[in-house]
Design an enzyme around this catalytic site. Structure first.
Site, PDB file in Angstrom:
ATOM      1  N   SER A 196       1.096  -1.319   0.000  1.00 21.08           N
ATOM      2  CA  SER A 196      -0.029  -0.032  -0.017  1.00 21.08           C
ATOM      3  C   SER A 196       0.906   1.136  -0.043  1.00 21.08           C
ATOM      4  O   SER A 196       1.858   1.285   0.631  1.00 21.08           O
ATOM      5  CB  SER A 196      -0.997  -0.204   1.415  1.00 21.08           C
ATOM      6  OG  SER A 196      -1.735   1.243   1.251  1.00 21.08           O
ATOM      7  N   CYS A 230       0.097   3.003  10.589  1.00 21.79           N
ATOM      8  CA  CYS A 230       0.536   4.109  10.113  1.00 21.79           C
ATOM      9  C   CYS A 230       1.338   5.148  11.054  1.00 21.79           C
ATOM     10  O   CYS A 230       0.768   5.715  12.063  1.00 21.79           O
ATOM     11  CB  CYS A 230      -0.639   5.047   9.358  1.00 21.79           C
ATOM     12  SG  CYS A 230       0.054   6.495   8.464  1.00 21.79           S
ATOM     13  N   THR A 263       6.032   0.764   8.317  1.00 24.25           N
ATOM     14  CA  THR A 263       7.159   1.683   8.409  1.00 24.25           C
ATOM     15  C   THR A 263       7.879   1.718   9.799  1.00 24.25           C
ATOM     16  O   THR A 263       6.921   1.665  10.843  1.00 24.25           O
ATOM     17  CB  THR A 263       7.407   2.853   7.644  1.00 24.25           C
ATOM     18  OG1 THR A 263       6.168   3.445   8.362  1.00 24.25           O
ATOM     19  CG2 THR A 263       7.294   2.750   5.975  1.00 24.25           C
TER      20      THR A 263
HETATM   21  C1  LIG Z   1       5.700   6.453   0.168  1.00 21.22           C
HETATM   22  C2  LIG Z   1       5.046   5.685   1.004  1.00 21.22           C
HETATM   23  C3  LIG Z   1       3.733   5.490   1.046  1.00 21.22           C
HETATM   24  C4  LIG Z   1       3.113   4.413   2.105  1.00 21.22           C
HETATM   25  N1  LIG Z   1       1.650   4.429   2.276  1.00 21.22           N
HETATM   26  C5  LIG Z   1       1.269   3.590   3.107  1.00 21.22           C
HETATM   27  C6  LIG Z   1      -0.215   3.584   3.197  1.00 21.22           C
HETATM   28  O1  LIG Z   1      -1.067   4.345   2.687  1.00 21.22           O
HETATM   29  N2  LIG Z   1      -0.863   2.481   3.933  1.00 21.22           N
HETATM   30  C7  LIG Z   1      -0.034   1.495   4.397  1.00 21.22           C
HETATM   31  O2  LIG Z   1      -0.693   0.633   5.046  1.00 21.22           O
HETATM   32  N3  LIG Z   1       1.157   1.588   4.350  1.00 21.22           N
HETATM   33  C8  LIG Z   1       1.854   2.589   3.396  1.00 21.22           C
HETATM   34  N4  LIG Z   1       3.165   2.374   3.477  1.00 21.22           N
HETATM   35  C9  LIG Z   1       4.119   1.351   3.963  1.00 21.22           C
HETATM   36  C10 LIG Z   1       4.335   0.251   3.005  1.00 21.22           C
HETATM   37  O3  LIG Z   1       3.150  -0.453   2.475  1.00 21.22           O
HETATM   38  C11 LIG Z   1       5.215  -0.832   3.498  1.00 21.22           C
HETATM   39  O4  LIG Z   1       4.602  -1.394   4.581  1.00 21.22           O
HETATM   40  C12 LIG Z   1       6.569  -0.148   3.990  1.00 21.22           C
HETATM   41  O5  LIG Z   1       7.032   0.680   3.160  1.00 21.22           O
HETATM   42  C13 LIG Z   1       7.642  -1.436   4.014  1.00 21.22           C
HETATM   43  O6  LIG Z   1       7.822  -2.162   2.766  1.00 21.22           O
HETATM   44  P1  LIG Z   1       9.263  -1.531   1.983  1.00 21.22           P
HETATM   45  O7  LIG Z   1      10.272  -1.577   2.746  1.00 21.22           O
HETATM   46  O8  LIG Z   1       8.891  -2.883   0.984  1.00 21.22           O
HETATM   47  O9  LIG Z   1       8.644  -0.214   1.266  1.00 21.22           O
HETATM   48  C14 LIG Z   1       3.773   3.223   2.609  1.00 21.22           C
HETATM   49  C15 LIG Z   1       5.066   3.403   2.350  1.00 21.22           C
HETATM   50  C16 LIG Z   1       5.945   4.289   1.555  1.00 21.22           C
HETATM   51  C17 LIG Z   1       7.335   4.359   1.366  1.00 21.22           C
END
Ligand SMILES: Cc1cc2nc3c(=O)[nH]c(=O)nc-3n(C[C@H](O)[C@H](O)[C@H](O)COP(=O)(O)O)c2cc1C
Length: 309
Positions: free
Chosen positions: A28, A137, A200
């Site tokens: 997401s 979040c 995150t």
């Molecule tokens: C720019 C950005 C926007 C995100 N927006 C959401 C969101 O709207 N809802 C959500 O549950 N996680 C959101 N996340 C978290 C990601 O879905 C994911 O859980 C997190 O980035 C870890 O995975 P990654 O290291 O592969 O990015 C966001 C992450 C990023 C970087």
């Protein structure tokens, strides 16, 4: 050898089910509504798409700057900029209903009642295959991570959503807690079909020239390769405590990364930050998993789930 079977059923106890052609989904907030990528990525080959976090009303998000690159990672403080549930149902769902790839809607509320209302609105919408409940979040002042921070409130949100929808319900957990496995158990008990982890990690950067925090919101969420070992260990811990399927996420950028998560106990994985450098990453990962299985003589992906436990 026949082509290996990468399909996974992520909601085995739910009548509606959630069958994916492969265990690779987009995370997401990193793949928009899927529509934005349709011309450059063969999105129908993805296991599933999880759309941007959606709230009852549209939101403008936090002040800029909201994205900052760090060593092996990215800090973001988007603050849930989104079009709101009405526009999503009106404008996006009819497009998704024509797609083969399942789309899962990520929802976020400021109150438990908000989550329940969002779930109710989505329940019978054509084009929506499941709900991911974001109780993790770190970038908003009310709701989100607040609910994911303890087992009681996490279970309350899950139960409220469960009561309003027959759709598969995935609850997305926060790593900013003392014991993520305890929270996973609580949401599983409250009726979640799956848990996804991790969102995150809270972090910040400072500009030494201005002597001020870089992000407009001061704090942001760290993602990307830097968080992979943390996410992997959390999946490993949760896999030993819950029986529902786990969706792993955090720094996954290659098929090898994805296979590590699967061996740690994830039935599926999400690709997030890696989409920003190459939006074809999830498709490359699907191919890479297939090659690995062929090479190792593995017929079904299920044979690898939890292999390292
Ligand atoms: C720019 C950005 C926007 C995100 N927006 C959401 C969101 O709207 N809802 C959500 O549950 N996680 C959101 N996340 C978290 C990601 O879905 C994911 O859980 C997190 O980035 C870890 O995975 P990654 O290291 O592969 O990015 C966001 C992450 C990023 C970087």
């Amino acid at each position: 050898m026949k082509s290996p079977d990468l399909s996974v059923q992520l909601a085995p106890r739910n009548k509606r089910g959630l069958l994916l052609s492969s265990p690779v989904m987009t995370a997401s907030g990193t793949f928009g509504y899927g529509t934005e990528y349709a011309e450059i990525v063969d999105i129908q080959k993805l296991g599933a798409i999880i759309c941007k976090g959606t709230t009852l009303k549209s939101r403008p998000g936090n002040p800029q700057p909201r994205l900052w690159e760090t060593a092996s990672g990215v800090l973001n403080s988007i603050g849930m900029e989104n079009i709101g549930i009405d526009a999503l149902i009106r404008e996006k769902a009819p497009l998704w209903a024509e797609w083969k790839v399942p789309v899962i809607v990520n929802i976020l509320g400021e109150t438990i009642e908000d989550y329940a209302r969002l779930a109710k609105r989505l329940d019978r919408v054509a084009g929506v295959s499941g709900i991911e409940v974001n109780i993790s979040c770190p970038n908003i002042s009310a709701g989100g991570m607040e609910f994911g921070a303890n087992p009681k409130s996490a279970a309350e949100v899950t139960a409220a959503v469960r009561a309003k929808t027959t759709l598969p319900v995935i609850v997305k957990l926060s790593p900013n807690v003392t014991d993520i496995a305890e929270i996973a158990c609580a949401v599983a008990e409250a009726g979640a079909d799956d848990v996804s982890l991790i969102n995150t990690l809270k972090g910040m950067s400072i500009d030494i020239k201005t002597r001020k925090p870089v992000l407009g919101n001061v704090c942001g969420g760290l993602s990307g390769p830097a968080i992979k070992p943390i996410a992997l260990y959390m999946v490993y811990q949760v896999a030993q405590k819950v029986k529902i399927p786990i969706i792993g996420c955090g720094g996954i950028a290659t098929a090898n990364d994805a296979l590590e998560f699967i061996m740690a106990g994830a039935s599926a994985i999400q690709v997030g930050t890696a989409n920003f450098t190459n939006p074809c990453t999830p498709l490359d990962i699907i191919d890479g998993i297939g090659h690995f299985m062929k090479k190792e003589g593995i017929r079904r992906i299920s044979e690898l789930i939890g292999a390292a436990i």
